[in-house]
Design a protein around this motif. Structure first.
Motif, short mmCIF file in Angstrom:
data_model
loop_
_atom_site.label_atom_id
_atom_site.label_comp_id
_atom_site.label_asym_id
_atom_site.label_seq_id
_atom_site.Cartn_x
_atom_site.Cartn_y
_atom_site.Cartn_z
N UNK A 1 69.86 99.14 44.71
CA UNK A 1 70.06 97.75 44.29
C UNK A 1 68.95 97.30 43.35
N UNK A 2 67.71 97.70 43.66
CA UNK A 2 66.59 97.34 42.80
C UNK A 2 66.71 98.07 41.46
N UNK A 3 67.15 99.32 41.50
CA UNK A 3 67.35 100.08 40.27
C UNK A 3 68.38 99.40 39.37
N UNK A 4 69.48 98.96 39.97
CA UNK A 4 70.53 98.28 39.20
C UNK A 4 70.01 96.98 38.59
N UNK A 5 69.18 96.26 39.34
CA UNK A 5 68.63 95.00 38.84
C UNK A 5 67.67 95.24 37.67
N UNK A 6 66.88 96.30 37.76
CA UNK A 6 65.93 96.61 36.68
C UNK A 6 66.68 97.04 35.43
N UNK B 1 69.64 96.15 34.62
CA UNK B 1 70.26 94.93 34.10
C UNK B 1 69.26 94.12 33.27
N UNK B 2 68.01 94.00 33.76
CA UNK B 2 66.98 93.24 33.04
C UNK B 2 66.68 93.89 31.69
N UNK B 3 66.71 95.22 31.65
CA UNK B 3 66.28 95.93 30.45
C UNK B 3 67.41 96.18 29.43
N UNK B 4 68.63 95.87 29.80
CA UNK B 4 69.74 96.15 28.89
C UNK B 4 70.53 94.92 28.48
N UNK B 5 70.41 93.82 29.23
CA UNK B 5 71.23 92.65 28.93
C UNK B 5 70.95 92.13 27.52
#
Length: 263
Positions: free
Chosen positions: A228-233, A235-239
């Protein structure tokens, strides 16, 4: 009420030069102080107007100050070595589109607070492009900071232990562009990953982050073991950002071959 007029004082050229030198020192105008005699002689030869001569001096001072600020911003960025976009060998890595790099060098993505991800195998030119784009940003007037992912996480852990985490995160949050190199080279424990996530959250949609990683996003679970943390990171770096894939062929090897071929 009467006013007293100060009489005009006539000076010899030597006295005038000394007065200008001293005034420039007091006003902290080092460029004007050093180049005044040369500009004065040129103004006399070219018959510059009274307005033209000080304009030339002031422009020289401003240009020199801009140059010194640029040098200082590049130094403050903490780049491990000097890399220029002009020196990148696009023939050595055809995966990189020169037009894309040129667009990125205009820094519009930094003004918009957008992220940039450079993904590819070791030796494919990621760090060269990361440092080159960071240098271009510093030259354009942006505040830039470069760091290795492992070094950043270690600094955050130490700051948390010393109760300086908020201050450290705020410091990384203030720069216009944060360049994080070698993300994915080592596994991060949950605490380190969470601290890195806090930095990314602090900067989200406000200030840009550029990262270089040898792992595709699908392999980031090796670095960030919490899915879950990996997915959030990710998301932050690609949005709303740019993703450049530098490929698998060694840029360094191809660049060396090209250099030997042309010599």
């Amino acid at each position: 009420m009467t006013t007293t007029k100060t009489p005009c004082r006539s000076m010899t050229e030597q006295a005038a030069d000394a007065a200008i030198y001293q005034a420039c020192r007091s006003l902290r105008l080092p460029t004007m102080r050093s180049c005044f005699p040369e500009h004065a002689d040129a103004a006399e030869r070219n018959q510059l107007s009274y307005r033209g001569f000080p304009a030339e001096l002031l422009m020289a001072e401003c240009d020199d100050r801009d140059a010194r600020r640029t040098v200082r911003r590049i130094k403050d960025a903490g780049f491990p070595r000097s890399k220029s976009l002009a020196d990148f060998d696009y023939d050595a890595n055809p995966n990189i589109n020169p037009a894309t790099i040129h667009t990125l060098s205009t820094c519009c993505w930094i003004r918009a607070g957008q992220p940039l991800c450079l993904i590819g195998d070791p030796g494919t030119g990621k760090s060269h492009l990361l440092i080159g784009l960071g240098t271009a940003a510093a030259e354009a007037g942006f505040r830039v900071r470069y760091t290795l992912a492992s070094k950043l996480v270690n600094e955050l852990v130490e700051a948390a232990d010393d109760r300086q985490l908020t201050k450290t995160i705020a410091r990384y949050g203030r720069v216009d562009l944060l360049c994080i190199d070698e993300l994915g080279y080592m596994e991060l424990d949950r605490r380190g990953a969470e601290l890195l996530f806090q930095v990314l959250t602090e900067r989200e949609e406000k200030n840009s982050v550029a990262i270089a990683s040898n792992e595709a996003f699908s392999g980031w679970t090796k670095t960030f073991t919490d899915p879950r943390l990996c997915a959030a990171i990710v998301d932050r770096l690609t949005f709303d950002g740019t993703i450049l894939e530098t490929g698998t062929e060694s840029y360094r090897l191809a660049h060396t071959r090209n250099r030997h071929t042309t010599t």
